[in-house]
Design an enzyme around this catalytic site. Structure first.
Site, mmCIF file in Angstrom:
data_model
loop_
_atom_site.group_PDB
_atom_site.id
_atom_site.type_symbol
_atom_site.label_atom_id
_atom_site.label_comp_id
_atom_site.label_asym_id
_atom_site.label_seq_id
_atom_site.Cartn_x
_atom_site.Cartn_y
_atom_site.Cartn_z
ATOM 1 N N ASP A 1 0.914 -1.180 0.066
ATOM 2 C CA ASP A 1 0.046 -0.005 -0.179
ATOM 3 C C ASP A 1 0.963 1.264 -0.162
ATOM 4 O OD1 ASP A 1 -1.510 2.021 0.458
ATOM 5 O OD2 ASP A 1 -2.832 1.023 2.267
ATOM 6 N N SER B 1 -1.211 13.602 -15.648
ATOM 7 C CA SER B 1 -2.518 13.413 -16.165
ATOM 8 C C SER B 1 -2.660 14.868 -16.994
ATOM 9 C CB SER B 1 -3.550 13.185 -15.423
ATOM 10 O OG SER B 1 -4.881 13.330 -16.055
ATOM 11 N N TYR C 1 -8.877 15.583 -8.161
ATOM 12 C CA TYR C 1 -7.890 14.652 -8.847
ATOM 13 C C TYR C 1 -6.794 15.526 -9.875
ATOM 14 C CZ TYR C 1 -6.175 11.463 -12.628
ATOM 15 O OH TYR C 1 -5.518 10.734 -13.420
ATOM 16 N N LYS D 1 -2.904 15.563 -9.507
ATOM 17 C CA LYS D 1 -1.966 15.319 -10.650
ATOM 18 C C LYS D 1 -1.036 16.645 -10.888
ATOM 19 C CE LYS D 1 -2.572 11.183 -11.627
ATOM 20 N NZ LYS D 1 -1.350 9.992 -11.486
#
Length: 246
Positions: A65, A145, A161, A165
């Site tokens: 993890d 991204s 998100y 990123k």
């Protein structure tokens, strides 16, 4: 890629999507790939699939993890001791819950930033530590991204998100500059894909008018970045579908 044959590449989020495509591509080229993933069942299933394909390289699965510091330390120590010399890290693991910023609870916020940002930093830290100890000409590739470059896209609530990123993009640039200042031979590259057809994106874009690129397109981009001569680094790469307007 010949100079990397027989050395170890660590790929996070290796059992599905982009990570799986990168893993297979590196195995074809004779690398040992230490695949990190949280889901042990997915890792086992993926290893069984790879064993049947008979690639030149070897897959070394590691349950980890990446949001848990001690888990990351243990995983990298295990790889360094039992799999071989780590020369490459592909920070690919990421999550993208579709939750508006103004409705996001702490659990969602923590999940996004701990996986996408903290996990990237922890893995890079351990990889760099080992590479420096071994005086390795290493390479760290962070998967970002296009949403981290231009912000909110695709009429979806992915502001958190995008923020995570964008942080990865800044972390990549910071790491690259640190490695220069410390006069190491460790390269740092950042790849920002457009919309990729993966498990994470599937079914989440209503009346989808957007072109997708395939996971193999990103795996091929990783090969291009890794294939640069020792004195050259591609610090930033953006990979988009032909008609994606950003």
């Amino acid at each position: 890629m010949e100079r990397f044959s027989g050395t170890v590449a660590v790929v996070t989020g290796s059992s599905v999507g982009i990570g799986a495509a990168i893993t297979k591509t590196l195995l074809k080229r004779g690398l040992i790939v230490a695949g990190l993933a949280r889901r042990e069942d997915k890792l086992k299933q993926f290893k069984d699939e790879l064993d049947k394909l008979g690639f030149k390289g070897k897959f070394y699965p590691v349950k980890c993890d990446i949001t848990v510091e001690q888990d990351v330390i243990r995983a990298f120590d295990d790889i360094n001791k039992n799999a071989g010399k780590i020369t490459i890290l592909i920070n690919n693991a990421g999550v993208c819950p579709r939750v508006p910023i103004h409705d996001a609870g702490s659990e969602v916020i923590d999940s996004i930033f701990e996986t996408n940002v903290k996990g990237t930093i922890l893995c890079a830290r351990q990889a760099i530590k080992i590479m420096r100890e071994n005086s390795t000409e290493g390479h760290i590739v962070n998967l970002c991204s296009i949403a981290g470059v231009v912000g909110w896209m695709f009429k979806l609530p992915i502001g958190l998100y995008s923020a995570s990123k964008h942080a990865v993009k800044v972390v990549s640039d910071g790491l690259r500059r640190e490695m220069i200042l410390e006069k190491t031979k460790i390269k740092v590259s950042n790849i920002s894909p457009g919309l990729v057809d993966t498990e994470m994106t599937s079914g989440h874009i209503p009346e989808d008018p957007y072109e997708h690129i395939d996971v193999q397109d990103i795996a091929n981009a990783v090969v291009v970045v890794l294939n640069t001569p020792p004195g050259v680094v591609i610090s930033e790469m953006t990979v988009l579908p032909l008609h994606e307007m950003v």
